[in-house]
Write a protein that holds these residues in place. Structure first.
Motif, mmCIF file in Angstrom:
data_model
loop_
_atom_site.group_PDB
_atom_site.id
_atom_site.type_symbol
_atom_site.label_atom_id
_atom_site.label_comp_id
_atom_site.label_asym_id
_atom_site.label_seq_id
_atom_site.Cartn_x
_atom_site.Cartn_y
_atom_site.Cartn_z
ATOM 1 N N ARG A 217 0.846 -1.193 0.000
ATOM 2 C CA ARG A 217 0.000 0.000 0.000
ATOM 3 C C ARG A 217 0.885 1.247 0.000
ATOM 4 N NH1 ARG A 217 -5.363 -1.996 -0.540
ATOM 5 N NH2 ARG A 217 -5.477 -3.909 0.701
ATOM 6 N N HIS A 218 0.410 2.277 -0.650
ATOM 7 C CA HIS A 218 1.144 3.545 -0.710
ATOM 8 C C HIS A 218 0.328 4.588 0.052
ATOM 9 C CE1 HIS A 218 3.884 1.738 -3.604
ATOM 10 N NE2 HIS A 218 2.819 1.275 -4.240
ATOM 11 N N LEU A 219 0.375 4.487 1.382
ATOM 12 C CA LEU A 219 -0.523 5.262 2.219
ATOM 13 C C LEU A 219 -0.370 6.764 2.019
ATOM 14 C CD1 LEU A 219 -2.639 5.387 4.480
ATOM 15 C CD2 LEU A 219 -0.742 5.370 6.125
ATOM 16 N N GLN A 221 0.693 8.516 -0.372
ATOM 17 C CA GLN A 221 0.168 8.934 -1.675
ATOM 18 C C GLN A 221 -1.352 8.844 -1.686
ATOM 19 O OE1 GLN A 221 2.052 7.089 -5.112
ATOM 20 N NE2 GLN A 221 0.089 7.057 -6.198
ATOM 21 N N ASP A 222 -1.903 7.756 -1.159
ATOM 22 C CA ASP A 222 -3.349 7.586 -1.153
ATOM 23 C C ASP A 222 -4.048 8.642 -0.309
ATOM 24 O OD1 ASP A 222 -3.148 5.403 -2.807
ATOM 25 O OD2 ASP A 222 -3.251 3.917 -1.197
ATOM 26 N N ASP A 224 -3.603 11.679 -0.259
ATOM 27 C CA ASP A 224 -3.853 12.942 -0.965
ATOM 28 C C ASP A 224 -5.353 13.208 -1.065
ATOM 29 O OD1 ASP A 224 -1.187 13.447 -1.289
ATOM 30 O OD2 ASP A 224 -1.075 12.735 -3.364
ATOM 31 N N LEU A 225 -6.137 12.139 -1.128
ATOM 32 C CA LEU A 225 -7.594 12.258 -1.184
ATOM 33 C C LEU A 225 -8.145 12.940 0.069
ATOM 34 C CD1 LEU A 225 -10.228 11.291 -2.707
ATOM 35 C CD2 LEU A 225 -10.076 9.222 -1.315
ATOM 36 N N SER A 336 -11.731 7.854 9.106
ATOM 37 C CA SER A 336 -10.466 7.491 8.469
ATOM 38 C C SER A 336 -9.452 6.940 9.461
ATOM 39 C CB SER A 336 -9.885 8.702 7.730
ATOM 40 O OG SER A 336 -10.752 9.118 6.698
ATOM 41 N N TYR A 360 -9.089 -0.750 4.479
ATOM 42 C CA TYR A 360 -8.304 0.197 3.682
ATOM 43 C C TYR A 360 -9.050 0.621 2.413
ATOM 44 C CZ TYR A 360 -4.095 2.390 1.777
ATOM 45 O OH TYR A 360 -3.186 3.304 1.280
ATOM 46 N N ASP A 361 -9.493 -0.361 1.642
ATOM 47 C CA ASP A 361 -10.042 -0.059 0.316
ATOM 48 C C ASP A 361 -11.420 0.595 0.377
ATOM 49 O OD1 ASP A 361 -7.773 -1.229 -0.805
ATOM 50 O OD2 ASP A 361 -8.707 -3.205 -0.912
ATOM 51 N N MET A 365 -10.613 4.513 1.923
ATOM 52 C CA MET A 365 -10.553 5.147 0.615
ATOM 53 C C MET A 365 -11.935 5.354 -0.019
ATOM 54 S SD MET A 365 -7.376 5.704 0.431
ATOM 55 C CE MET A 365 -7.402 6.357 -1.236
#
Length: 387
Positions: A217-219, A221-222, A224-225, A336, A360-361, A365
């Motif tokens: 996982r690229h936390l 980066q993710d 950014d949302l 979150s 996570y998904d 997200m």
């Protein structure tokens, strides 16, 4: 609850812990400071993080909950027991927890037997006992994120939560210092130096950190949302006074009389946050049908229910336009931190990696992503205009 539909969105909340037996309940009740005799097993309560059962005892019905020590221990339970006692003394109808005998001893498979006030540890499990709450359990079969049936119930729910937040004042116990996999906190996503805070948070939770690494996982980066909301929330939220909160005010955690909540229970996610966080959680739990949304129905939200909850709350604790703007900015990230934290529970507590992936998904997200889409934007606009 059982996932009778087979919907993978609901599989996350299907019970997995072994049921409490009548013999087990009898043993627990015999260890109370005022011992009770278990006569009959009435109902089982399927919860994803614990086992619960309603027992007919010789002096009335009682509810027993059992946690695995891999989920939480007595030190993380007693602060919310104290919160419940505080609320009850200040007029909030909620069943308080019964104390256990002080002179317990012996051992069981997995460890010793001992008690601290209202938490009993037997081997690898910890128990709590309370009397049956008062009222109609009309939402016993409600699914996660199901809304109240009427606008009137929603308005009364909002008013109840405001009164509970007022009653919470004066309970000054600190939040448990040690992280555990079963918490609902709002703080990480209200931090000015967000990147540094996330890295420090992960260092305290090596199970979550290692899961993210092992699943590539690229936390950062993710996330950014989420940053657009963090930037709006961090300043005003940090200025709010802290207090203890329920943390899971879904309609199924209330008993009812007429159109009003008569009792509130299940404080397992209680923690020290702010009063506004519990209002946000009341909206998230009861006005956004995330199961349907994640299955493709983007318009599965209840703006009239949200307006009613806010109207009821506002009638007890007045809300300003800036309060509602902050509520709207908190909603996309209100779960979150919990979503990330619960990864540890599903990795260590149930050994079902697919459920950690859901955290996570979907919860981290997918839920936040909905608020940036047209339906989510319309919902947030309705929140800002509600009062």
């Amino acid at each position: 609850m059982e996932n009778v539909t087979g919907d993978p969105q609901l599989d996350i909340v299907a019970q997995r812990w072994p049921d409490i037996t009548l013999a087990e309940a009898a043993d627990v009740l015999s260890r109370l400071r005022h011992p009770l005799r278990a006569l009959e097993l009435l109902t089982r309560s399927g919860r994803p993080t614990a086992a619960g059962v309603m027992i007919r005892a010789n002096e009335g019905d009682v509810f027993i909950k059992r946690y695995a020590l891999s989920v939480r221990d007595a030190a993380s339970i007693l602060p919310y027991h104290g919160f419940v006692h505080h609320l009850a003394k200040r007029g909030i109808s909620t069943p308080t927890f019964m104390p256990f005998a002080d002179d317990l001893g012996g051992s069981a498979p997995g460890g010793p037997i001992w008690a601290t006030d209202s938490a009993l540890t037997i081997g690898g499990a910890v128990y709590e006992v309370c009397a049956k709450a008062e009222g109609d359990d009309r939402y016993i079969d409600a699914l996660s994120w199901d809304p109240p049936r009427t606008v009137s119930e929603a308005e009364q729910l909002g008013a109840f939560m405001a009164r509970m937040s007022m009653a919470a004042e004066g309970y000054d116990a600190p939040r448990p210092a040690a992280p555990n996999p079963f918490q609902n906190r709002f703080g990480l996503f209200a931090t000015a130096d967000f990147d540094a805070a996330v890295k420090a948070w992960l260092e305290e939770r090596p199970v979550v950190r290692d899961y993210l690494k092992s699943t590539d996982r690229h936390l950062m980066q993710d996330l950014d949302l989420h940053r657009r909301y963090v930037e709006k929330v961090s300043g005003p939220y940090g200025a709010l006074p802290s207090c203890w909160t329920h943390g899971d005010p879904h309609i199924s955690n209330f008993l009812w009389q007429g159109d009003r909540p008569s009792s509130i229970f299940d404080f397992g996610l209680a923690d020290r946050n702010t009063a506004l966080f519990d209002l946000v959680e009341t909206l998230e739990r009861n006005t956004i049908r995330f199961v349907s949304i994640m299955n493709g129905d983007d318009d599965a939200y209840c703006a009239d229910t949200a307006a009613a909850i806010i109207r009821g709350y506002n009638g007890v604790i007045p809300l300003s336009s800036s309060d509602l703007a902050l509520v709207a900015d908190m909603l996309p990230v209100c779960q979150s931190e919990a979503a990330l934290n619960w990864i540890a529970y599903y990795v260590e507590g149930t050994h079902r990696p697919q459920d950690a992936a859901w955290c996570y998904d979907i919860s981290l997200m997918g839920h936040t992503a909905w608020f940036a889409r047209p339906s989510g934007q319309r919902y947030l606009d309705a929140i800002r205009m509600a009062a």
